[in-house]
Design a protein around this motif. Structure first.
Motif, short mmCIF file in Angstrom:
data_model
loop_
_atom_site.label_atom_id
_atom_site.label_comp_id
_atom_site.label_asym_id
_atom_site.label_seq_id
_atom_site.Cartn_x
_atom_site.Cartn_y
_atom_site.Cartn_z
N GLU A 128 39.39 47.29 31.24
CA GLU A 128 39.71 47.89 32.55
C GLU A 128 38.67 47.45 33.60
N ALA A 129 38.16 46.25 33.41
CA ALA A 129 37.09 45.75 34.29
C ALA A 129 37.54 45.73 35.75
N GLU A 130 36.59 45.98 36.64
CA GLU A 130 36.91 45.92 38.07
C GLU A 130 36.79 44.49 38.59
N TRP A 131 36.12 43.64 37.82
CA TRP A 131 35.99 42.23 38.17
C TRP A 131 36.58 41.38 37.04
N MET A 132 37.36 40.37 37.43
CA MET A 132 37.83 39.42 36.43
C MET A 132 37.39 38.02 36.87
N ILE A 133 36.83 37.29 35.93
CA ILE A 133 36.40 35.91 36.19
C ILE A 133 37.40 34.99 35.50
N VAL A 134 37.96 34.06 36.25
CA VAL A 134 38.93 33.13 35.67
C VAL A 134 38.36 31.71 35.72
N GLY A 135 38.17 31.14 34.54
CA GLY A 135 37.70 29.76 34.42
C GLY A 135 38.85 28.84 34.06
N ARG A 155 30.57 47.54 35.85
CA ARG A 155 29.59 46.45 35.72
C ARG A 155 30.03 45.36 34.76
N GLN A 156 30.79 45.72 33.74
CA GLN A 156 31.18 44.70 32.76
C GLN A 156 32.45 43.98 33.22
N VAL A 157 32.38 42.65 33.31
CA VAL A 157 33.53 41.87 33.79
C VAL A 157 34.47 41.56 32.63
N PHE A 158 35.65 41.07 32.96
CA PHE A 158 36.52 40.46 31.96
C PHE A 158 36.59 38.97 32.30
N ILE A 159 36.35 38.13 31.29
CA ILE A 159 36.32 36.67 31.51
C ILE A 159 37.45 36.02 30.73
N ALA A 160 38.26 35.23 31.41
CA ALA A 160 39.34 34.51 30.73
C ALA A 160 39.50 33.14 31.37
N ASN A 161 40.17 32.26 30.67
CA ASN A 161 40.45 30.92 31.18
C ASN A 161 41.94 30.74 31.40
N ARG A 181 44.17 44.71 35.62
CA ARG A 181 44.30 45.17 37.02
C ARG A 181 42.92 45.28 37.69
N PRO A 182 42.17 44.18 37.75
CA PRO A 182 40.84 44.26 38.37
C PRO A 182 40.96 44.49 39.88
N LYS A 183 39.86 44.89 40.48
CA LYS A 183 39.85 45.07 41.94
C LYS A 183 39.66 43.73 42.64
N VAL A 184 39.07 42.78 41.93
CA VAL A 184 38.90 41.43 42.50
C VAL A 184 38.85 40.40 41.37
N ILE A 185 39.40 39.22 41.66
CA ILE A 185 39.34 38.10 40.71
C ILE A 185 38.50 37.00 41.36
N LEU A 186 37.57 36.46 40.58
CA LEU A 186 36.79 35.30 41.03
C LEU A 186 37.30 34.10 40.23
N ALA A 187 37.95 33.17 40.92
CA ALA A 187 38.50 31.98 40.26
C ALA A 187 37.52 30.83 40.44
N MET A 188 37.16 30.19 39.31
CA MET A 188 36.10 29.19 39.35
C MET A 188 36.59 27.83 38.89
N ILE A 194 46.56 41.29 43.56
CA ILE A 194 45.12 41.41 43.31
C ILE A 194 44.39 40.39 44.21
N PRO A 195 43.35 40.84 44.93
CA PRO A 195 42.60 39.89 45.77
C PRO A 195 41.89 38.83 44.92
N VAL A 196 41.95 37.60 45.38
CA VAL A 196 41.33 36.48 44.65
C VAL A 196 40.37 35.76 45.58
N VAL A 197 39.14 35.59 45.12
CA VAL A 197 38.14 34.80 45.85
C VAL A 197 37.87 33.55 45.01
N VAL A 198 37.79 32.40 45.66
CA VAL A 198 37.63 31.16 44.89
C VAL A 198 36.25 30.56 45.12
N THR A 199 35.79 29.85 44.09
CA THR A 199 34.48 29.19 44.23
C THR A 199 34.38 28.01 43.28
N TYR A 200 33.27 27.30 43.38
CA TYR A 200 33.05 26.14 42.52
C TYR A 200 32.72 26.58 41.10
#
Ligand code: URA
Length: 294
Positions: A133-140, A180-186, A218-225, A253-259
């Motif tokens: 149920e992480a509030e942050w999701m990191i997508v690689g 504080r704990q993220v969920f990380i997936a590719n 259902r995170p509050k924000v996704i960081l796509a890398m 879900i809001p998505v922010v992108v980065t390198y």
């Protein structure tokens, strides 16, 4: 490259937190032994769409950290066009009903997936880790050699940098609260041989698993890398440089992108840009949190 005092001062002014090393780090060696004749990436492929036509998808990308193909590579590491031909054989269909699976069913479906040729070269699938149920999701993008061996995402050098980036905004992959704990997936759950670019059909076959993970967390924000994660999530061929700095949306879900952190290992000066992206994501997360509290 060594950083001058002036450059260091600039980085400090730009707010790069001290736990990000500001020294240039050694160039990351491709994960499968690449022949010494390997040519450097040509400066022609930035912004190629993930679902680019065959010929275009063999072009390397200066903003990608992935292995440029060479003629002398082993078959498993051949240019995308060859891999695509080898993957033309009929395969067992992907399990149906992914969009309504619960966590155990989804995990089992990923573990047994044979919908693309990557199932033949993988050691194991890399499902993802973190708070469900992480509030942050990191997508690689896709597992590399170390991830394929350990079955966990981002455990190589790029992963260690990712951990430092997360720590800079008070996040962790270790066990903690959903805040504080993220969920990380590719995007891809299996390793492309020799770190080659994902094929369009591999992305297409694997994407429903990621979309279901996003719907379950259902995170509050996704960081796509990284380019492949960003372009496949946002269904665009635009380069990261054009997409960063604003908020996108997938499945509401809001998505922010980065390198990608692997790119940062080779281009440490761009940590300043990534820091901006992390700060933007943190703003989005704070706003979503404030909105759900009121
Ligand atoms: N790069 C990715 O995009 N994902 C991983 O899991 C490892 C490296």
């Amino acid at each position: 490259m060594r950083w001058s005092e002036r450059q260091r001062a600039m980085l400090r002014e730009m707010g790069i937190p001290p736990f990000w090393p500001v020294e240039a780090e050694p160039v990351e060696v491709p994960q499968a032994a690449a022949p010494s004749s390997m040519s450097p990436a040509a400066d022609v492929g930035a912004g190629q769409p993930v679902a680019a036509p065959l010929a275009a998808s063999t072009v390397s990308d200066p903003v990608s950290h992935r292995t440029p193909p060479t003629r002398s590579m082993p078959v498993a590491a051949q240019p995308v066009a060859v891999a695509e031909l080898l993957d033309a054989a009929p395969r067992p269909a992907r399990p149906s009903g992914i969009e309504s699976m619960d966590w155990p069913a989804l995990r089992a479906a990923v573990a047994g997936c044979q919908a693309c040729g990557l199932c033949e070269s993988r050691t194991q699938t890399v499902f993802g880790v973190g708070h469900i149920e992480a509030e942050w999701m990191i997508v690689g993008e896709a597992p590399g050699e170390e991830e394929d061996r350990q079955g966990s995402p981002f455990v190589g050098r790029a992963g260690q940098l990712l951990d430092r980036m997360l720590a800079a905004i008070d996040l962790t992959r270790s066990e903690d609260s959903a805040t504080r704990q993220v969920f990380i997936a590719n995007v891809l759950k299996c390793r492309p041989p020799a770190n080659r670019n994902p094929l369009p059909q591999e992305v297409a076959q694997c994407e429903p698993y990621l979309l279901r993970q996003m719907a379950l967390v259902r995170p509050k924000v996704i960081l796509a890398m990284g380019r492949f994660a960003v372009q496949s999530l946002l269904k665009t061929s635009d380069a990261i440089g054009r997409l960063r700095g604003r908020v996108h949306e997938v499945q509401g879900i809001p998505v922010v992108v980065t390198y990608h952190p692997a790119y940062l290992l080779r281009n440490p000066a761009d940590k300043a840009l990534v820091w901006e992206d992390l700060c933007l994501a943190r703003e989005v997360w704070r706003e979503a949190k404030a909105g759900s509290a009121s």
